[in-house]
Design an enzyme around this catalytic site. Sequence first.
Site, PDB file in Angstrom:
ATOM      1  N   ARG A 102       0.859  -1.185   0.000  1.00 63.66           N
ATOM      2  CA  ARG A 102       0.000   0.000   0.000  1.00 63.66           C
ATOM      3  C   ARG A 102       0.889   1.227   0.000  1.00 63.66           C
ATOM      4  O   ARG A 102       1.870   1.279   0.720  1.00 63.66           O
ATOM      5  CB  ARG A 102      -0.878   0.037   1.246  1.00 63.66           C
ATOM      6  CG  ARG A 102      -1.977  -0.996   1.285  1.00 63.66           C
ATOM      7  CD  ARG A 102      -2.868  -0.806   2.505  1.00 63.66           C
ATOM      8  NE  ARG A 102      -3.597   0.450   2.445  1.00 63.66           N
ATOM      9  CZ  ARG A 102      -4.779   0.596   1.854  1.00 63.66           C
ATOM     10  NH1 ARG A 102      -5.339  -0.424   1.257  1.00 63.66           N
ATOM     11  NH2 ARG A 102      -5.399   1.764   1.861  1.00 63.66           N
ATOM     12  N   ASP A 128      13.035  11.159  -0.688  1.00 70.66           N
ATOM     13  CA  ASP A 128      12.473  10.143   0.197  1.00 70.66           C
ATOM     14  C   ASP A 128      13.325   8.874   0.180  1.00 70.66           C
ATOM     15  O   ASP A 128      12.795   7.765   0.144  1.00 70.66           O
ATOM     16  CB  ASP A 128      11.031   9.829  -0.209  1.00 70.66           C
ATOM     17  CG  ASP A 128      10.251   9.105   0.894  1.00 70.66           C
ATOM     18  OD1 ASP A 128      10.652   9.195   2.075  1.00 70.66           O
ATOM     19  OD2 ASP A 128       9.239   8.457   0.567  1.00 70.66           O
TER      20      ASP A 128
END
Length: 157
Positions: free
Chosen positions: A12, A129
């Site tokens: 997810r 990130d």
Amino acid sequence: MNNYEILHPIGRGAYGNVYLYRRLSDNKHVVIKQIPTESITNAECEVTKNEVRVLAMFQHPNIIEYYDNYLDNNTIMIVMEYAPGGNLYDYLRSRGEGNLLPEEDVLNLFCQLVLGMLHIHESKILHRDIKSNNILLDRSHRVVKIGDFGISKILSR
């Protein structure tokens, strides 16, 4: 979606789900990130478009390869390379506490990460990130693939 057979979910993300598919034309496993357009804001839609733009810029052995994107039933589908070894975070945790990687393996993975990051930076992109969850591995856990360019930034040239 007629070109793909879904196999199972594999994760997810912030905006959608990621599934493993088999591409019917060549039986190759691919990952498709599915982002429903009705459940994201305009800003989140721009982040998704940015990720596609950035991924499409790269062809490097240490960066997840982008294959395609399309809209299917109000869902943005991003088709990418599958890294069967999972991510670095899960791999290191699965080894158990105290079962450290040999120095040679650490240096090998680190050098690949640096080469991928060098290519990203030479392309005037900031990933923004980099973390072990976004460092993907091949089946043998010996080849690094940088992924998840969702919040990356394209710098002015």
